[in-house]
Design an enzyme around this catalytic site. Sequence first.
Site, PDB file in Angstrom:
ATOM      1  N   SER A 172      38.959  23.498  41.135  1.00  0.00           N
ATOM      2  CA  SER A 172      38.242  22.478  40.376  1.00  0.00           C
ATOM      3  C   SER A 172      37.973  21.231  41.223  1.00  0.00           C
ATOM      4  O   SER A 172      36.944  20.575  41.079  1.00  0.00           O
ATOM      5  CB  SER A 172      39.040  22.092  39.128  1.00  0.00           C
ATOM      6  OG  SER A 172      39.120  23.186  38.224  1.00  0.00           O
ATOM      7  N   TRP A 194      38.125  33.260  45.603  1.00  0.00           N
ATOM      8  CA  TRP A 194      37.410  33.584  44.360  1.00  0.00           C
ATOM      9  C   TRP A 194      35.919  33.824  44.604  1.00  0.00           C
ATOM     10  O   TRP A 194      35.072  33.383  43.824  1.00  0.00           O
ATOM     11  CB  TRP A 194      37.622  32.492  43.311  1.00  0.00           C
ATOM     12  CG  TRP A 194      39.057  32.159  43.089  1.00  0.00           C
ATOM     13  CD1 TRP A 194      39.687  30.999  43.390  1.00  0.00           C
ATOM     14  CD2 TRP A 194      40.067  33.035  42.561  1.00  0.00           C
ATOM     15  NE1 TRP A 194      41.016  31.066  43.070  1.00  0.00           N
ATOM     16  CE2 TRP A 194      41.286  32.331  42.559  1.00  0.00           C
ATOM     17  CE3 TRP A 194      40.057  34.352  42.082  1.00  0.00           C
ATOM     18  CZ2 TRP A 194      42.477  32.872  42.106  1.00  0.00           C
ATOM     19  CZ3 TRP A 194      41.242  34.902  41.638  1.00  0.00           C
ATOM     20  CH2 TRP A 194      42.441  34.167  41.650  1.00  0.00           C
ATOM     21  N   ARG A 223      31.751  52.258   9.176  1.00  0.00           N
ATOM     22  CA  ARG A 223      33.163  52.412   8.831  1.00  0.00           C
ATOM     23  C   ARG A 223      33.367  52.209   7.326  1.00  0.00           C
ATOM     24  O   ARG A 223      32.979  51.185   6.764  1.00  0.00           O
ATOM     25  CB  ARG A 223      33.993  51.387   9.611  1.00  0.00           C
ATOM     26  CG  ARG A 223      35.480  51.372   9.258  1.00  0.00           C
ATOM     27  CD  ARG A 223      36.197  52.623   9.677  1.00  0.00           C
ATOM     28  NE  ARG A 223      37.642  52.468   9.570  1.00  0.00           N
ATOM     29  CZ  ARG A 223      38.501  53.467   9.694  1.00  0.00           C
ATOM     30  NH1 ARG A 223      38.049  54.698   9.926  1.00  0.00           N
ATOM     31  NH2 ARG A 223      39.801  53.252   9.604  1.00  0.00           N
ATOM     32  N   THR A 262      32.792  35.885  44.469  1.00  0.00           N
ATOM     33  CA  THR A 262      32.121  37.051  43.884  1.00  0.00           C
ATOM     34  C   THR A 262      31.273  37.710  44.952  1.00  0.00           C
ATOM     35  O   THR A 262      30.545  37.038  45.685  1.00  0.00           O
ATOM     36  CB  THR A 262      31.237  36.628  42.701  1.00  0.00           C
ATOM     37  OG1 THR A 262      32.041  35.993  41.707  1.00  0.00           O
ATOM     38  CG2 THR A 262      30.531  37.821  42.086  1.00  0.00           C
ATOM     39  N   THR A 266      35.575  25.263  35.316  1.00  0.00           N
ATOM     40  CA  THR A 266      36.255  25.594  34.069  1.00  0.00           C
ATOM     41  C   THR A 266      35.665  24.774  32.925  1.00  0.00           C
ATOM     42  O   THR A 266      35.013  23.745  33.135  1.00  0.00           O
ATOM     43  CB  THR A 266      37.757  25.299  34.161  1.00  0.00           C
ATOM     44  OG1 THR A 266      37.935  23.871  34.276  1.00  0.00           O
ATOM     45  CG2 THR A 266      38.401  25.989  35.350  1.00  0.00           C
ATOM     46  N   GLN A 323      38.440  42.435  16.171  1.00  0.00           N
ATOM     47  CA  GLN A 323      39.054  42.386  14.843  1.00  0.00           C
ATOM     48  C   GLN A 323      38.275  43.236  13.840  1.00  0.00           C
ATOM     49  O   GLN A 323      38.875  43.925  13.002  1.00  0.00           O
ATOM     50  CB  GLN A 323      39.125  40.933  14.358  1.00  0.00           C
ATOM     51  CG  GLN A 323      39.980  40.732  13.117  1.00  0.00           C
ATOM     52  CD  GLN A 323      41.470  40.889  13.406  1.00  0.00           C
ATOM     53  OE1 GLN A 323      41.896  40.811  14.549  1.00  0.00           O
ATOM     54  NE2 GLN A 323      42.254  41.112  12.367  1.00  0.00           N
ATOM     55  N   GLU A 362      32.497  28.923  37.916  1.00  0.00           N
ATOM     56  CA  GLU A 362      31.503  27.865  38.124  1.00  0.00           C
ATOM     57  C   GLU A 362      31.843  26.590  37.356  1.00  0.00           C
ATOM     58  O   GLU A 362      30.994  25.950  36.740  1.00  0.00           O
ATOM     59  CB  GLU A 362      30.092  28.365  37.805  1.00  0.00           C
ATOM     60  CG  GLU A 362      29.679  29.451  38.787  1.00  0.00           C
ATOM     61  CD  GLU A 362      28.216  29.811  38.728  1.00  0.00           C
ATOM     62  OE1 GLU A 362      27.403  28.960  38.349  1.00  0.00           O
ATOM     63  OE2 GLU A 362      27.898  30.955  39.067  1.00  0.00           O
ATOM     64  N   GLU A 385      38.413  27.204  47.391  1.00  0.00           N
ATOM     65  CA  GLU A 385      39.411  27.605  48.374  1.00  0.00           C
ATOM     66  C   GLU A 385      40.747  27.779  47.664  1.00  0.00           C
ATOM     67  O   GLU A 385      40.890  27.360  46.503  1.00  0.00           O
ATOM     68  CB  GLU A 385      39.512  26.552  49.484  1.00  0.00           C
ATOM     69  CG  GLU A 385      38.228  26.417  50.290  1.00  0.00           C
ATOM     70  CD  GLU A 385      38.308  25.414  51.423  1.00  0.00           C
ATOM     71  OE1 GLU A 385      37.305  25.238  52.115  1.00  0.00           O
ATOM     72  OE2 GLU A 385      39.395  24.808  51.615  1.00  0.00           O
ATOM     73  N   PRO A 386      41.730  28.398  48.329  1.00  0.00           N
ATOM     74  CA  PRO A 386      43.012  28.632  47.648  1.00  0.00           C
ATOM     75  C   PRO A 386      43.623  27.368  47.053  1.00  0.00           C
ATOM     76  O   PRO A 386      44.267  27.420  46.004  1.00  0.00           O
ATOM     77  CB  PRO A 386      43.887  29.219  48.766  1.00  0.00           C
ATOM     78  CG  PRO A 386      42.921  29.917  49.669  1.00  0.00           C
ATOM     79  CD  PRO A 386      41.691  29.057  49.662  1.00  0.00           C
TER      80      PRO A 386
END
Length: 381
Positions: free
Chosen positions: A134, A158, A269, A160, A366, A337, A364, A129-130
């Site tokens: 976590s 959030w 390359r 999906t 952090t 890089q 799902e 929720e807002p």
Amino acid sequence: MAVVRSMPTEEAEALLDLTRELVAKQVAPRAAADEDAAQFPRDVFRTLGAAGLLSLPYPEEYEGGGQPYEVYLQVLEELAAGWLAVGLGVSVHTLSCYPVAQFGTDEQRAARLPAMLSGELLGAYCLSEPQSGSDAAALTTRALADGDGYTVTGTKAWTTHGGVADFYTVMVRTGEPGPRGISTLIVPADADGLSFAAPERKMGMRSSPTAQVHLDGVRVPLADRIGEEGIGFKIALASLDSGRLGIAACAVGVAQAALDAAVEYARERRQFGAPIADLQGIQFMLADMATAVAAGRALYLTAARLRDAGRPFGKEAAMAKLFCTDAAMRVTTDAVQVFGGYGYTTDFPVERYMREAKVLQIVEGTNQIQRMVIGRHLTRP
């Protein structure tokens, strides 16, 4: 790049071959354009459903694929390597079906799972929720008992597939504050009072809509509660243990795609009169990238085998999610890089891989939360 995988059966090997073919022909070729246009590929999920790829880890009696998690995760990896929005979308759909499959009654499973698993329906999972990301146990979306059902009011964040899913697995508060007052409801997309905010504007995964879900007096019948009242947080945590393995597999898929692109580019390359692949500095980078990908794959497969054997796997799932997503961030950054200035342009896919990898360290749980989970497993009885 050839990848040696663990395939328990010929059926599983054929399933992975089918996945590769679908990715090569119908998924990967459209990824870049649809990401640029923020176009959600609903038709791809229907195709995957028709091919049986949305049902893999669920019982055959409910139109599932009856495959071990070890196989399902390797399919997810292939899908994510072709297009993360699709791989992650399948993982989220599987997560959304899990409460019904694991905690539903026989009647609920028989009534719901066949449509969920066939590709006819696409799911979304609503926990955050807002003000409670976590700290999921602090959720405030309220479901008030009302006769033979509940009236639900609140906002989920959030999400999906928010706004494009056909059903929403929603964690709501039916009782006291804290984890013991949470229950799980299934809410259809056409429920009165259900609405959606505009999709979030994200740095990556633009073709996968992420949006707030608003519930304004949504009426949910008692029959659409999954499990007993008050065990919703237990359901959420069990779902996330399995879902974290899905994220780990997706991370390895993105990292493998970035590694393959970097190896191919390094071979072609030329600088200082030779391919840059001949330079020790480049070779060392590629070696570290390949090692990280292989280690991540081994870690998520180990956790999957524990799950398939019916053994505890929560700690190993957190480890896999933590390691694989951190590895994906490093590998995709190094791939950019290797490409040099070209890697920073949209002419090559590695910049997209790098942007996509970042979200996998967040969703799902952090990676800081994963470390807490692992630490608690190590230090508490």
